[in-house]
Design a protein around this motif. Structure first.
Motif, PDB file in Angstrom:
ATOM      1  N   ASP A 122      12.467   4.922  25.741  1.00 58.86           N
ATOM      2  CA  ASP A 122      12.088   3.934  24.662  1.00 58.86           C
ATOM      3  C   ASP A 122      13.346   3.474  24.108  1.00 58.86           C
ATOM      4  O   ASP A 122      13.778   2.145  23.944  1.00 58.86           O
ATOM      5  CB  ASP A 122      11.161   4.293  23.734  1.00 58.86           C
ATOM      6  N   ASN A 172      14.953  -0.307  24.023  1.00 58.68           N
ATOM      7  CA  ASN A 172      14.532  -0.928  22.663  1.00 58.68           C
ATOM      8  C   ASN A 172      15.974  -1.816  22.550  1.00 58.68           C
ATOM      9  O   ASN A 172      16.033  -2.696  21.956  1.00 58.68           O
ATOM     10  CB  ASN A 172      13.721  -0.447  21.722  1.00 58.68           C
ATOM     11  N   TYR A 231       9.078  -5.779  30.317  1.00 53.57           N
ATOM     12  CA  TYR A 231       9.394  -5.019  28.864  1.00 53.57           C
ATOM     13  C   TYR A 231       8.165  -5.753  28.043  1.00 53.57           C
ATOM     14  O   TYR A 231       8.250  -7.001  28.331  1.00 53.57           O
ATOM     15  CB  TYR A 231      10.629  -5.287  28.373  1.00 53.57           C
ATOM     16  N   PRO A 232       7.444  -5.484  27.407  1.00 54.97           N
ATOM     17  CA  PRO A 232       7.414  -3.805  27.193  1.00 54.97           C
ATOM     18  C   PRO A 232       6.620  -3.125  28.263  1.00 54.97           C
ATOM     19  O   PRO A 232       5.991  -3.839  28.722  1.00 54.97           O
ATOM     20  CB  PRO A 232       6.690  -3.642  25.714  1.00 54.97           C
ATOM     21  N   GLN A 288       7.311   0.400  22.819  1.00 54.08           N
ATOM     22  CA  GLN A 288       8.265  -0.603  23.310  1.00 54.08           C
ATOM     23  C   GLN A 288       7.593  -1.968  22.612  1.00 54.08           C
ATOM     24  O   GLN A 288       8.212  -2.698  21.943  1.00 54.08           O
ATOM     25  CB  GLN A 288       8.366  -0.794  24.704  1.00 54.08           C
TER      26      GLN A 288
END
Ligand code: AMP
Length: 229
Positions: free
Chosen positions: A61, A65, A86-87, A92
């Protein structure tokens, strides 16, 4: 418009997100594409993420991120974006909420593409991608005019290493365990819409286009009311 497109690998997220990007003028941000570029650059970080991507596991993560935060801070994302891939975890999703909140923004919509496992394996094992422009083909449903060559730019078509059946099954397992909980997360927020991703590309696109046009109409009527009031 700030949109997330969710769904298992092979649901057609990339294909639909490219259309959304073109029609509504928002950048298409695909973390999988970003990772493949990073790996091709053979940098330190590329070496770090390669083993995850090749085996169909999730990149940690904190790495994802950071990359997404940096990408979203660029000027082209000011009026919106479509995030694809994403996420992929609740962590996330929370990080994305925090990043948007800090900028005084929030997600407008999460589109979930629902596709059966059998259809996914059928799609992914026949998927080919252009090494040059990223165009996506399917050997049966949407084959290139000249085998192995991209119709748009004549680039070389290749099969992603993680599109092998054993890896596909692993990616599906990871999706069920790590990403599925996001559906509840966004359902509770009231911003999730489910779209049947099993039909042909154009039919799925029609469903998405309608939803987005309605969303835009709703947003503009809300801002009209605010101005009147
Ligand atoms: P995709 O092209 O979206 O199927 O992504 C290909 C691979 O990149 C995935 O199987 C993961 O290894 C990695 N990846 C892409 N997006 C993420 C993410 N949001 N979190 C963790 N790993 C990711």
């Amino acid at each position: 418009m700030r949109i997330v497109i969710l769904g298992p690998p092979g649901a057609g997220k990339g294909t639909q997100a490219k259309r959304v990007s073109k029609k509504y003028g928002v950048p298409h941000i695909a973390t999988g594409d970003i990772f493949r570029e990073i790996i091709a650059s053979s940098s330190e970080i590329g070496k770090k993420v390669e083993k995850y991507v090749k085996s169909g596991e999730l990149v940690p993560d904190e790495i994802v991120n950071k990359i997404v935060r940096e990408r979203l801070s660029r000027p082209d994302c000011r009026d919106g974006f479509i995030l694809d891939g994403y996420p992929r975890t609740v962590e996330q999703a929370k990080a994305l909420d925090r990043a948007l909140e800090n900028a005084g923004e929030k997600l407008d919509l999460v589109i979930e593409l629902e596709v059966s496992d059998d259809e996914i394996v059928r799609r992914l094992s026949n998927r080919r991608v252009c090494r040059n422009c990223g165009a996506i083909y399917h050997l049966i449903n949407n084959p290139p005019k000249i085998p192995g060559k991209c119709d748009k730019c004549q680039g070389e078509l290749y099969q992603r290493e993680d599109d092998r059946e054993d890896i596909i099954r692993n990616r599906l397992r990871v999706y069920r365990e790590r990403t599925k909980p996001l559906i509840d997360y966004y359902l509770k927020r009231g911003i999730l819409v489910k779209v049947n991703g099993n039909p042909k590309v154009n039919e799925v696109w029609e469903q998405i286009r309608k939803i987005l046009d309605e969303q835009i109409a709703l947003k503009s009527s809300r801002s009209d009311k605010l101005m009147d009031g």
